[in-house]
Design a protein around this motif. Structure first.
Motif, PDB file in Angstrom:
ATOM      1  N   GLY A 125      18.029  -7.185   8.400  1.00  0.00           N
ATOM      2  CA  GLY A 125      17.646  -6.611   9.699  1.00  0.00           C
ATOM      3  C   GLY A 125      16.151  -6.280   9.726  1.00  0.00           C
ATOM      4  N   GLN A 126      15.644  -5.799   8.589  1.00  0.00           N
ATOM      5  CA  GLN A 126      14.213  -5.448   8.533  1.00  0.00           C
ATOM      6  C   GLN A 126      13.315  -6.669   8.725  1.00  0.00           C
ATOM      7  OE1 GLN A 126      12.683  -3.581   5.075  1.00  0.00           O
ATOM      8  NE2 GLN A 126      14.255  -2.022   5.042  1.00  0.00           N
TER       9      GLN A 126
ATOM     10  N   ALA B  18      10.959 -19.104   6.076  1.00  0.00           N
ATOM     11  CA  ALA B  18      11.494 -19.351   4.740  1.00  0.00           C
ATOM     12  C   ALA B  18      11.128 -18.147   3.894  1.00  0.00           C
ATOM     13  CB  ALA B  18      10.890 -20.610   4.171  1.00  0.00           C
ATOM     14  N   PRO B  19      11.772 -17.999   2.775  1.00  0.00           N
ATOM     15  CA  PRO B  19      11.555 -16.747   2.065  1.00  0.00           C
ATOM     16  C   PRO B  19      10.181 -16.597   1.422  1.00  0.00           C
ATOM     17  CG  PRO B  19      13.540 -17.877   1.340  1.00  0.00           C
ATOM     18  CD  PRO B  19      12.792 -18.828   2.178  1.00  0.00           C
ATOM     19  N   VAL B  20       9.233 -17.483   1.711  1.00  0.00           N
ATOM     20  CA  VAL B  20       7.912 -17.348   1.089  1.00  0.00           C
ATOM     21  C   VAL B  20       7.337 -15.954   1.333  1.00  0.00           C
ATOM     22  CG1 VAL B  20       5.498 -18.089   1.260  1.00  0.00           C
ATOM     23  CG2 VAL B  20       7.292 -19.782   1.028  1.00  0.00           C
ATOM     24  N   ALA B  21       7.332 -15.557   2.595  1.00  0.00           N
ATOM     25  CA  ALA B  21       6.757 -14.250   2.917  1.00  0.00           C
ATOM     26  C   ALA B  21       7.618 -13.133   2.338  1.00  0.00           C
ATOM     27  CB  ALA B  21       6.651 -14.097   4.420  1.00  0.00           C
ATOM     28  N   MET B  22       8.923 -13.297   2.483  1.00  0.00           N
ATOM     29  CA  MET B  22       9.830 -12.257   2.003  1.00  0.00           C
ATOM     30  C   MET B  22       9.695 -12.069   0.490  1.00  0.00           C
ATOM     31  SD  MET B  22      13.855 -12.789   1.733  1.00  0.00           S
ATOM     32  CE  MET B  22      13.918 -13.509   0.137  1.00  0.00           C
ATOM     33  N   ILE B  23       9.463 -13.167  -0.215  1.00  0.00           N
ATOM     34  CA  ILE B  23       9.442 -13.093  -1.669  1.00  0.00           C
ATOM     35  C   ILE B  23       8.074 -12.692  -2.211  1.00  0.00           C
ATOM     36  CG2 ILE B  23       9.580 -14.522  -3.743  1.00  0.00           C
ATOM     37  CD1 ILE B  23      12.027 -15.802  -2.579  1.00  0.00           C
ATOM     38  N   SER B  24       7.019 -13.325  -1.664  1.00  0.00           N
ATOM     39  CA  SER B  24       5.701 -13.088  -2.267  1.00  0.00           C
ATOM     40  C   SER B  24       4.798 -12.244  -1.381  1.00  0.00           C
ATOM     41  CB  SER B  24       5.015 -14.423  -2.517  1.00  0.00           C
ATOM     42  OG  SER B  24       4.653 -14.996  -1.282  1.00  0.00           O
ATOM     43  N   GLY B  25       5.178 -12.088  -0.112  1.00  0.00           N
ATOM     44  CA  GLY B  25       4.333 -11.347   0.822  1.00  0.00           C
ATOM     45  C   GLY B  25       3.199 -12.189   1.375  1.00  0.00           C
ATOM     46  N   ALA B  26       3.165 -13.485   1.044  1.00  0.00           N
ATOM     47  CA  ALA B  26       2.020 -14.310   1.470  1.00  0.00           C
ATOM     48  C   ALA B  26       2.264 -14.959   2.821  1.00  0.00           C
ATOM     49  CB  ALA B  26       1.774 -15.396   0.429  1.00  0.00           C
TER      50      ALA B  26
ATOM     51  N   THR C  79       4.523  -3.811   5.360  1.00  0.00           N
ATOM     52  CA  THR C  79       5.547  -2.846   5.743  1.00  0.00           C
ATOM     53  C   THR C  79       6.857  -3.168   5.014  1.00  0.00           C
ATOM     54  OG1 THR C  79       5.964  -4.170   7.691  1.00  0.00           O
ATOM     55  CG2 THR C  79       4.643  -2.194   8.009  1.00  0.00           C
ATOM     56  N   ILE C  80       7.039  -4.442   4.640  1.00  0.00           N
ATOM     57  CA  ILE C  80       8.209  -4.801   3.827  1.00  0.00           C
ATOM     58  C   ILE C  80       7.673  -5.173   2.448  1.00  0.00           C
ATOM     59  CG2 ILE C  80      10.103  -6.429   3.558  1.00  0.00           C
ATOM     60  CD1 ILE C  80       9.717  -7.014   6.588  1.00  0.00           C
ATOM     61  N   GLN C  81       8.170  -4.490   1.426  1.00  0.00           N
ATOM     62  CA  GLN C  81       7.683  -4.829   0.091  1.00  0.00           C
ATOM     63  C   GLN C  81       8.301  -6.160  -0.367  1.00  0.00           C
ATOM     64  OE1 GLN C  81       8.874  -2.418  -3.232  1.00  0.00           O
ATOM     65  NE2 GLN C  81       6.788  -2.387  -4.009  1.00  0.00           N
ATOM     66  N   PRO C  82       7.453  -7.162  -0.713  1.00  0.00           N
ATOM     67  CA  PRO C  82       8.023  -8.461  -1.098  1.00  0.00           C
ATOM     68  C   PRO C  82       8.906  -8.353  -2.344  1.00  0.00           C
ATOM     69  CG  PRO C  82       5.629  -8.574  -0.878  1.00  0.00           C
ATOM     70  CD  PRO C  82       6.001  -7.139  -0.774  1.00  0.00           C
ATOM     71  N   LEU C  83       9.896  -9.251  -2.397  1.00  0.00           N
ATOM     72  CA  LEU C  83      10.871  -9.208  -3.493  1.00  0.00           C
ATOM     73  C   LEU C  83      10.205  -9.296  -4.865  1.00  0.00           C
ATOM     74  CD1 LEU C  83      13.813  -9.339  -4.479  1.00  0.00           C
ATOM     75  CD2 LEU C  83      13.751 -11.780  -4.128  1.00  0.00           C
TER      76      LEU C  83
ATOM     77  N   GLN D  30       0.549  -6.857  10.766  1.00  0.00           N
ATOM     78  CA  GLN D  30       1.003  -5.515  10.328  1.00  0.00           C
ATOM     79  C   GLN D  30       2.075  -5.641   9.248  1.00  0.00           C
ATOM     80  OE1 GLN D  30       2.447  -3.743  13.906  1.00  0.00           O
ATOM     81  NE2 GLN D  30       0.387  -3.382  14.722  1.00  0.00           N
ATOM     82  N   ILE D  31       2.993  -6.604   9.483  1.00  0.00           N
ATOM     83  CA  ILE D  31       4.108  -6.725   8.531  1.00  0.00           C
ATOM     84  C   ILE D  31       3.606  -7.251   7.188  1.00  0.00           C
ATOM     85  CG2 ILE D  31       6.325  -7.855   8.072  1.00  0.00           C
ATOM     86  CD1 ILE D  31       6.730  -8.062  11.092  1.00  0.00           C
ATOM     87  N   LEU D  32       2.728  -8.260   7.247  1.00  0.00           N
ATOM     88  CA  LEU D  32       2.244  -8.894   6.014  1.00  0.00           C
ATOM     89  C   LEU D  32       0.779  -8.551   5.822  1.00  0.00           C
ATOM     90  CD1 LEU D  32       3.928 -12.334   6.667  1.00  0.00           C
ATOM     91  CD2 LEU D  32       4.664 -10.641   5.017  1.00  0.00           C
TER      92      LEU D  32
END
Ligand code: HEM
Length: 529
Positions: free
Chosen positions: A145-146, A182-190, A267-271, A526-528
């Motif tokens: 959701g985040q 794709a999880p690129v941003a979610m995983i690395s924040g890039a 704002t979301i800490q990458p995995l 803001q998010i990344l």
């Protein structure tokens, strides 16, 4: 001396003959194995298991041999499960036995030996459990959701790109997917610009090279004929290719890890950042602790597992929509009702209010599943299925194509008809038993089922709802929807080249989308951060 040498050579020859005979005998069907097409000594069924469109042959065999087809790939025992009830009884309920993965020599020994047990498609059971525990923070529930604002904003960027140059829609979809969705941003924040101009291009290229080394149609059959691993590199192209692929893959993953290690204010800490911090914290329990190399492999494997299948799924959805204008109209009626404004996208798209869009996604996954025979499993103990012996080490395929196309379960299964999921949560026709039945089998089943399923729905429904709000998807070529001629299949079922264009639904769309994109970019920054 000469006698000793001759005796030595003779015993060596005897030993070789013995091993050759044992190996040849192992290519016969084991006793009481499920029925299947006739096999031949040495090859088993390799000669009649086609490299192209194997799912169509597997469907024919199912008609002949029933709910389980037994095959031999050289010495390897193989079963194809053709019946959804057996998937439930064995893959789901007896998951402990059916959740291994077969070895992939080239990938595990030559391309990514450091990821032998933890890279997504060859995860050992233990790593699979640990991966699920950590990724569920991001790939399901409130963690997912985040990510919704990020998915929404990146999809707005896709709509903008489609408006600028709709003819490059394939490239835009690939970049959109890999970039943020794709999880690129979610995983690395890039974000992509953080990774340098060529990252996507290089990553795309190496992904396809890696797939070729894994694809049964192009890869050398080392897992079936292990003796081939000793062929010298000058005669074995794969031995020359694997190190090149390895270097490029590690470079792509390395760029992500380097980014994850930088301090940032997302704002979301990458995995990956989170896992690095946990590893450094002495209070973290051992099962939550991963080394930097393990995190790199888990991260790379998740991104690789996500990327190609998702891009193909989105292309198939575009094909289905272009071929079915009446479905687009129904989806647009729903979207226009929820989005409400002609000139603005909602601040937060509520996907729960878009069940028909969701149904389009499910139906597309059912109708032309990117994965037709699944990612093979391997049994970790002897088992009995319908009275047949399934020895330990048997490769198990799930005939997802057949289950998705079951005429006893679906009305007109070959028709693209999202309405079936509006009438029934699993799309069933009236009066059939739904026990243990899934809406689609395209993500697999049981404890190794794709952990990215909900992520896929969220990211793609965000995109398709905005695309249909902005455009009509119109064919520019004749569309071939046949699974045998309109698609190419070995590992994945991909639509062949087809033409579509994105026709704006409103005269002032350019200005509206430019403003929405400006807002989306602010949000993404803001998010990344
Ligand atoms: C539409 C896109 C996708 C499709 C059709 C798909 C399909 C699949 C399938 C069929 C499997 C094997 C399941 C089984 O053995 O039962 C799988 C495994 C996996 N998928 Fe996906 N996937 C997609 C997207 C994603 C995404 C977006 C992610 C991550 C964010 C992901 C991560 C994984 C991982 C890590 C595995 C290995 C799981 C394990 O072996 O325990 N996939 N996927």
């Amino acid at each position: 001396m000469a006698l000793a040498l001759s005796l030595g050579l003779l015993s060596l020859a005897g030993l070789l003959v013995y091993h050759a005979v044992v190996w040849l005998l192992s290519t016969r069907r084991p006793p009481n194995f499920p029925p299947g097409p006739p096999s031949i000594l040495g090859l088993g069924n390799l000669h009649n298991f086609p490299r192209e469109n194997p799912f169509l042959t597997a469907a024919e065999w199912a008609k002949q041999y029933g709910p389980i087809t037994g095959l031999k790939f050289g010495p390897t025992n193989v079963i194809v499960i053709n019946d959804a009830k057996l998937v439930y009884e064995f893959i789901v309920k007896r998951g402990a036995i059916f959740s291994g993965r077969p070895k992939r020599h080239v990938a595990q020994e030559h391309v990514l030996p450091e990821g032998r047990d933890m890279y997504a498609i060859f995860l050992s059971n233990d790593y699979s459990r640990r991966l699920r525990t950590i990724t569920k923070e991001f790939l399901a529930g409130s963690g997912l959701g985040q990510l919704a604002p990020m998915h929404q904003a990146s999809a707005t960027g896709l709509v903008y790109d489609l408006l600028q140059s709709g003819d490059k829609w394939r490239d835009h979809i690939a970049s959109w997917y890999v970039a943020v969705t794709a999880p690129v941003a979610m995983i690395s924040g890039a974000q992509l610009h953080d990774l340098g101009d060529n990252w996507v291009r290089d990553y795309n290229k190496v992904q396809h090279e890696f797939e070729d080394l894994l694809d049964p149609a192009t890869a050398p059959p080392i897992d079936i004929f292990p003796i081939l691993q000793w062929v010298p590199a000058m005669f074995a192209e794969w031995k020359r290719k694997a190190p090149v692929t390895r270097k490029a893959l590690l470079k792509s993953y390395g760029a992500l890890m380097a980014h994850a290690k930088k301090p940032h204010n997302n704002t979301i800490q990458p995995l990956a950042t989170k896992l690095l911090q946990r590893a450094a914290d002495p209070k973290t329990p051992p099962e939550g602790r991963f080394s930097e190399q393990e995190i790199t492999m888990l991260m790379g494997g998740t991104i690789d597992a996500a990327f190609d299948s998702s891009v193909v799924v989105f292309q198939t959805l575009m094909l289905a929509l272009a071929a079915h204008p009446e479905v687009q109209r129904a989806a647009q009626a729903e979207i226009d009702g929820v989005f409400a404004s002609e000139t603005e996208l909602p601040e937060r798209i509520d996907l729960d209010r878009l069940p028909y869009v969701n149904a389009c996604m499910t139906e597309s996954l059912r109708w032309r599943p990117v994965s037709t025979l699944g990612l093979p499993r391997e049994t970790v103990a002897d088992e009995q299925m319908l009275g047949y012996n399934i020895p330990k080490g048997t490769m198990v395929m799930i005939n997802m194509w057949l289950m998705n196309m079951d005429p006893d379960f679906y009305d007109e299964p070959d028709r693209f008809m999202p309405e079936r999921y509006m009438r029934d949560p699993v799309g069933a026709k009236a009066g059939v038993s739904q026990l243990g039945r899934k809406a689609v089998y395209t993500f697999g089943a049981g404890r190794r089922e794709c952990p990215g399923k909900d992520f896929v729905y969220q990211s793609m429904c965000m995109a398709v709802s905005q695309i249909l709000w902005a455009f009509d998807v119109v064919p520019t070529t004749k569309l071939d929807l046949s699974p045998s001629t309109g698609f190419t299949s070995s590992v994945v079922l991909k639509p062949n080249h087809f033409g579509i264009k994105f026709v704006p639904r409103r005269p002032d769309l350019g200005a509206v989308v430019a403003e929405q994109k400006r807002k989306a970019d602010v949000l993404l920054r803001q998010i990344l951060a």
